[in-house]
Design a protein around this motif. Structure first.
Motif: not given
Length: 413
Positions: A355-356, A404, A400-401, A352, A396
């Motif tokens: 991802q952020t 990761l 990209r998420h 998390r 997802f």
């Protein structure tokens, strides 16, 4: 074209410069800072050069107990001068790699900077002295805390590729990374302690390059047995389940109370399945206090809408006030218990954050300890009309998420 041989620097001259705090960085190497971690500290510290030609292959190294060790014999260095090369073969090996066209790069986690146990200047001075001794150009990337740049995340590597290699494409098959955090058990070699984590091996694997321990790379020793010490994301990602959405959504106003470890997927579940069905999400991270959460929940129910309490809610005490709010408003109250394992929740905690891009910080390990200490399994006897157990299903927002998520993390380490 081979790199011109550098003028030799005598050991006595180097030691004299180091004693005076002086360094002589080659090839226009300059320090820069990336991001703001607060208290005047950056998220990442970079030593790079605009004049160096891009490289097609990289030899990356951890620093502490890989390139150097403490001269004092202590676990942690006393100041910037408390170091010596890990083995006498190290400087020659690195110089040979430089001659062979490798870009030598140090990738190091220095959480002590964020914790204010060491200053950036002390770390920089030590690294400058190492480079002065080597007398070759070395790029350096320092994660200055427990943020998205910290290994085994590939963010430091990605930054190098995108900003510090002059657009040159890398050949990953010819690149290598060396580090001591390799997941080896206690006594992997007689008298050797257990590795504190597997983060260096994970870092190399996440990038897609070969990995070696210092013993393997510099001394030619055989690979020692190891364990990853974390959930295998590739196994999790293969879970192929479909949720029965009808189980979770009520056509009549109700209250839903979420229960689960930090980063167990509660908020994602609420946003994906409940919010689109006109459930109002009430979260302590946003409202700051439980009293404000209870008040917001009551107001939502009075308006005729459903509400979901998106907190960890580990104990009967934490849940009771909300159950009473539902009773006063005459609506049923269900519990959704996220059955995500502790190991997987630790992994999601790091995912998390990555991802952020660091906007959502990692929950400290103490947060998991508090949850476990206070946890009481939810039951209908508390006043719930139903208790639904919700298994983790990998879903997802974008590629990209997913990428990761599929990378190794150190979990609870």
């Amino acid at each position: 074209m081979p790199r011109p041989k550098r003028k030799a620097v005598s050991d006595s001259a180097v030691k004299a410069k180091r004693a005076k705090g002086e360094t002589d960085l080659p090839d226009n190497l300059k320090w820069s800072h990336v991001g703001d971690a607060g208290y005047g500290n950056p998220l990442m510290i970079v030593l790079s050069s605009d004049s160096l030609k891009g490289a097609t292959k990289v030899a990356g190294f951890d620093i502490d107990f890989t390139v150097i060790k403490t001269a004092s014999g202590r676990k942690f260095a006393i100041g910037s001068n408390d170091w010596e090369f890990w083995d006498e073969s190290v400087p020659g090996k690195l110089r040979n790699l430089d001659e062979d066209g490798y870009r030598i790069i140090f990738f190091t986690n220095q959480a002590g900077i964020e914790k204010q146990k060491v200053t950036p200047d002390v770390v920089k001075r030590k690294i400058e002295a190492i480079i002065a001794d080597l007398n070759i150009p070395v790029l350096v990337f320092i994660s200055a805390g427990t943020n998205q740049y910290r290994k085994p995340s590939t963010f430091m590597w990605d930054y190098f590729v995108e900003n510090c290699n002059n657009g040159q494409k890398l050949d990953l098959s010819k690149s290598v990374y060396v580090g001591d955090a390799a997941g080896r058990a206690k006594a992997w070699e007689p008298g050797k302690p257990k590795d504190f984590s597997c983060s260096d091996r994970m870092f190399a694997t996440n990038i897609g390059i070969d990995f070696h321990t210092p013993e393997e790379f510099f001394l030619g020793e055989k690979e020692a047995p190891f364990t990853w010490g974390s959930v295998d994301p590739q196994k999790v990602i293969t879970i192929n389940k479909k949720r029965d959405v009808s189980r979770y959504v009520s056509k009549k106003p109700e209250m839903v109370i979420m229960v689960g470890f930090p980063a167990s997927g509660k908020s994602s579940f609420c946003r994906q399945y409940l919010e689109p069905k006109n459930y109002t999400i009430v979260n302590r991270d946003t409202l700051k206090t439980m009293d404000k959460c209870a008040k917001a929940a009551a107001e939502t129910l009075k308006s005729g809408k459903s509400v979901v309490i998106d907190n960890t809610n580990p104990s009967t005490t934490a849940r009771s006030d909300f159950i009473q709010v539902a009773k006063k408003q005459g609506v049923p109250c269900r519990c959704f218990w996220m059955k995500t394992s502790l190991e997987l929740a630790h992994h999601l905690n790091y995912v998390r954050m990555n991802q952020t891009n660091g906007k959502v910080r990692r929950v400290p390990d103490v947060g998991y300890g508090v949850f476990k200490k206070n946890f009481e399994a939810p039951t209908k006897a508390e006043g719930f009309s139903d208790v639904l157990e919700v298994d983790f299903v990998p879903e997802f927002q974008n590629k990209r998420h997913e990428t990761l998520f599929s990378q190794w993390t150190t979990g609870g380490h």
